[in-house]
Design a protein around this motif. Structure first.
Motif, mmCIF file in Angstrom:
data_model
loop_
_atom_site.group_PDB
_atom_site.id
_atom_site.type_symbol
_atom_site.label_atom_id
_atom_site.label_comp_id
_atom_site.label_asym_id
_atom_site.label_seq_id
_atom_site.Cartn_x
_atom_site.Cartn_y
_atom_site.Cartn_z
ATOM 1 N N SER A 50 0.826 -1.193 0.000
ATOM 2 C CA SER A 50 0.000 0.000 0.000
ATOM 3 C C SER A 50 0.867 1.253 0.000
ATOM 4 C CB SER A 50 -0.925 -0.002 1.219
ATOM 5 O OG SER A 50 -0.192 0.235 2.383
ATOM 6 N N ASP A 51 0.245 2.404 -0.313
ATOM 7 C CA ASP A 51 0.970 3.671 -0.330
ATOM 8 C C ASP A 51 1.574 4.002 1.031
ATOM 9 O OD1 ASP A 51 0.769 4.364 -2.961
ATOM 10 O OD2 ASP A 51 -1.051 5.554 -2.722
ATOM 11 N N LYS A 52 0.912 3.555 2.100
ATOM 12 C CA LYS A 52 1.403 3.846 3.439
ATOM 13 C C LYS A 52 2.772 3.214 3.702
ATOM 14 C CE LYS A 52 -1.621 5.040 7.117
ATOM 15 N NZ LYS A 52 -2.521 4.691 8.145
ATOM 16 N N GLN A 53 3.031 2.050 3.107
ATOM 17 C CA GLN A 53 4.274 1.335 3.338
ATOM 18 C C GLN A 53 5.395 1.780 2.407
ATOM 19 O OE1 GLN A 53 2.632 -2.569 2.757
ATOM 20 N NE2 GLN A 53 2.609 -2.971 4.952
ATOM 21 N N GLN A 54 5.063 2.501 1.343
ATOM 22 C CA GLN A 54 6.081 2.910 0.387
ATOM 23 C C GLN A 54 6.930 4.032 0.967
ATOM 24 O OE1 GLN A 54 4.689 3.690 -3.553
ATOM 25 N NE2 GLN A 54 3.453 1.840 -3.606
ATOM 26 N N VAL A 55 8.218 3.897 0.771
ATOM 27 C CA VAL A 55 9.148 4.926 1.216
ATOM 28 C C VAL A 55 9.588 5.700 -0.017
ATOM 29 C CG1 VAL A 55 11.328 5.386 2.382
ATOM 30 C CG2 VAL A 55 9.905 3.465 3.128
ATOM 31 N N ARG A 56 9.440 6.981 0.022
ATOM 32 C CA ARG A 56 9.775 7.866 -1.088
ATOM 33 C C ARG A 56 11.163 8.464 -0.888
ATOM 34 N NH1 ARG A 56 5.905 6.724 -4.779
ATOM 35 N NH2 ARG A 56 3.919 6.557 -3.752
ATOM 36 N N VAL A 57 11.746 8.890 -1.982
ATOM 37 C CA VAL A 57 13.067 9.525 -1.947
ATOM 38 C C VAL A 57 13.069 10.698 -0.975
ATOM 39 C CG1 VAL A 57 14.678 10.909 -3.320
ATOM 40 C CG2 VAL A 57 13.815 8.738 -4.227
ATOM 41 N N ARG A 58 12.020 11.508 -0.999
ATOM 42 C CA ARG A 58 11.969 12.680 -0.114
ATOM 43 C C ARG A 58 12.030 12.298 1.369
ATOM 44 N NH1 ARG A 58 8.988 16.619 -0.935
ATOM 45 N NH2 ARG A 58 8.135 16.185 -2.975
ATOM 46 N N ASP A 59 11.610 11.071 1.684
ATOM 47 C CA ASP A 59 11.607 10.612 3.077
ATOM 48 C C ASP A 59 13.004 10.295 3.600
ATOM 49 O OD1 ASP A 59 8.775 10.732 3.030
ATOM 50 O OD2 ASP A 59 8.657 8.655 2.314
ATOM 51 N N VAL A 60 13.938 9.993 2.697
ATOM 52 C CA VAL A 60 15.257 9.534 3.140
ATOM 53 C C VAL A 60 16.423 10.371 2.606
ATOM 54 C CG1 VAL A 60 14.459 7.166 3.476
ATOM 55 C CG2 VAL A 60 15.454 7.826 1.285
ATOM 56 N N MET A 61 16.140 11.352 1.739
ATOM 57 C CA MET A 61 17.222 12.172 1.184
ATOM 58 C C MET A 61 17.883 12.990 2.293
ATOM 59 S SD MET A 61 15.158 15.196 -0.747
ATOM 60 C CE MET A 61 14.450 16.541 0.194
ATOM 61 N N THR A 62 19.100 13.447 2.019
ATOM 62 C CA THR A 62 19.821 14.260 2.996
ATOM 63 C C THR A 62 20.265 15.573 2.364
ATOM 64 O OG1 THR A 62 22.056 13.474 2.488
ATOM 65 C CG2 THR A 62 20.754 12.155 4.038
ATOM 66 N N ASN A 63 20.760 16.435 3.188
ATOM 67 C CA ASN A 63 21.360 17.690 2.735
ATOM 68 C C ASN A 63 22.865 17.667 2.934
ATOM 69 O OD1 ASN A 63 18.986 19.021 1.880
ATOM 70 N ND2 ASN A 63 18.441 19.348 4.013
ATOM 71 N N ASN A 64 23.422 16.470 3.021
ATOM 72 C CA ASN A 64 24.853 16.315 3.272
ATOM 73 C C ASN A 64 25.629 16.360 1.953
ATOM 74 O OD1 ASN A 64 27.220 15.961 4.625
ATOM 75 N ND2 ASN A 64 27.006 13.751 4.822
ATOM 76 N N TYR A 65 25.720 17.551 1.393
ATOM 77 C CA TYR A 65 26.482 17.796 0.176
ATOM 78 C C TYR A 65 27.014 19.219 0.242
ATOM 79 C CZ TYR A 65 22.384 20.414 -1.356
ATOM 80 O OH TYR A 65 21.360 21.311 -1.437
ATOM 81 N N GLN A 66 27.940 19.532 -0.617
ATOM 82 C CA GLN A 66 28.443 20.885 -0.746
ATOM 83 C C GLN A 66 28.066 21.412 -2.117
ATOM 84 O OE1 GLN A 66 30.396 23.109 1.366
ATOM 85 N NE2 GLN A 66 29.340 21.705 2.734
ATOM 86 N N LEU A 67 27.424 22.553 -2.170
ATOM 87 C CA LEU A 67 27.103 23.216 -3.418
ATOM 88 C C LEU A 67 28.262 24.146 -3.737
ATOM 89 C CD1 LEU A 67 24.841 23.540 -5.557
ATOM 90 C CD2 LEU A 67 24.046 25.500 -4.229
ATOM 91 N N VAL A 68 28.916 23.918 -4.867
ATOM 92 C CA VAL A 68 30.115 24.681 -5.208
ATOM 93 C C VAL A 68 30.013 25.246 -6.617
ATOM 94 C CG1 VAL A 68 31.595 23.310 -3.677
ATOM 95 C CG2 VAL A 68 31.373 22.664 -6.081
ATOM 96 N N ASP A 69 30.850 26.213 -6.871
ATOM 97 C CA ASP A 69 30.994 26.794 -8.198
ATOM 98 C C ASP A 69 31.990 25.949 -8.985
ATOM 99 O OD1 ASP A 69 32.564 28.764 -10.122
ATOM 100 O OD2 ASP A 69 30.615 29.680 -9.701
ATOM 101 N N GLY A 70 31.753 25.764 -10.262
ATOM 102 C CA GLY A 70 32.640 24.956 -11.087
ATOM 103 C C GLY A 70 34.050 25.499 -11.192
ATOM 104 N N LEU A 71 34.227 26.799 -10.931
ATOM 105 C CA LEU A 71 35.561 27.401 -10.996
ATOM 106 C C LEU A 71 36.391 27.158 -9.737
ATOM 107 C CD1 LEU A 71 34.663 30.782 -12.731
ATOM 108 C CD2 LEU A 71 35.797 28.789 -13.736
#
Length: 134
Positions: free
Chosen positions: A2-23
């Motif tokens: 059922s939909d209740k048991q489904q785990v979505r990407v938004r439920d487990v994603m993190t913010n553990n990254y660095q946003l950087v400029d390509g330069l």
């Protein structure tokens, strides 16, 4: 299942990254990764018509360390993968794992309507998603 048991990407994603400029130079990017413990760099868009890029530690090892390049002389844009394939935040993690397997990914940004929301990796899917009742 059922939909209740489904785990979505938004439920487990993190913010553990660095946003950087390509330069940014690779040595500075590595310092940021070390400070924060972020396993990936997301290379920011230059404008609304651009796409995100991604750099993993393995990319830096392969493109800089293994070929004896000086990290203070290599820009991130030289080693990034771009365009990056983003994952929809509403995707079931089982399908996300299948996508990773098919494309050889270990991480992907979570993107909704062109906006970066976070990242997802195998560890997130397994430890936070599959094992959420463990």
């Amino acid at each position: 299942m059922s939909d209740k048991q489904q785990v979505r990407v938004r439920d487990v994603m993190t913010n553990n990254y660095q946003l950087v400029d390509g330069l940014m130079m690779t040595d500075h990017a590595l310092s940021k990764m070390k400070e924060t413990g972020a396993p990936v760099l997301i290379v920011d868009k230059r404008d609304d018509n651009d796409e995100y890029g991604i750099v993993l530690l393995s990319d830096i090892a392969r493109e800089v360390l293994a070929v004896n390049r000086a990290p203070e002389r290599v820009n991130i844009y030289e080693i990034m993968s771009k365009p990056v394939v983003g994952v929809d935040p509403n995707m079931n993690i089982r399908y996300c794992a299948r996508l990773f397997n098919k494309l050889g990914f270990s991480y992907a940004p979570v993107i909704d309507k062109g906006q970066l929301l976070g990242i997802i990796g195998y560890a997130d899917m397994l430890l936070e998603g599959l094992c959420h009742r463990c």
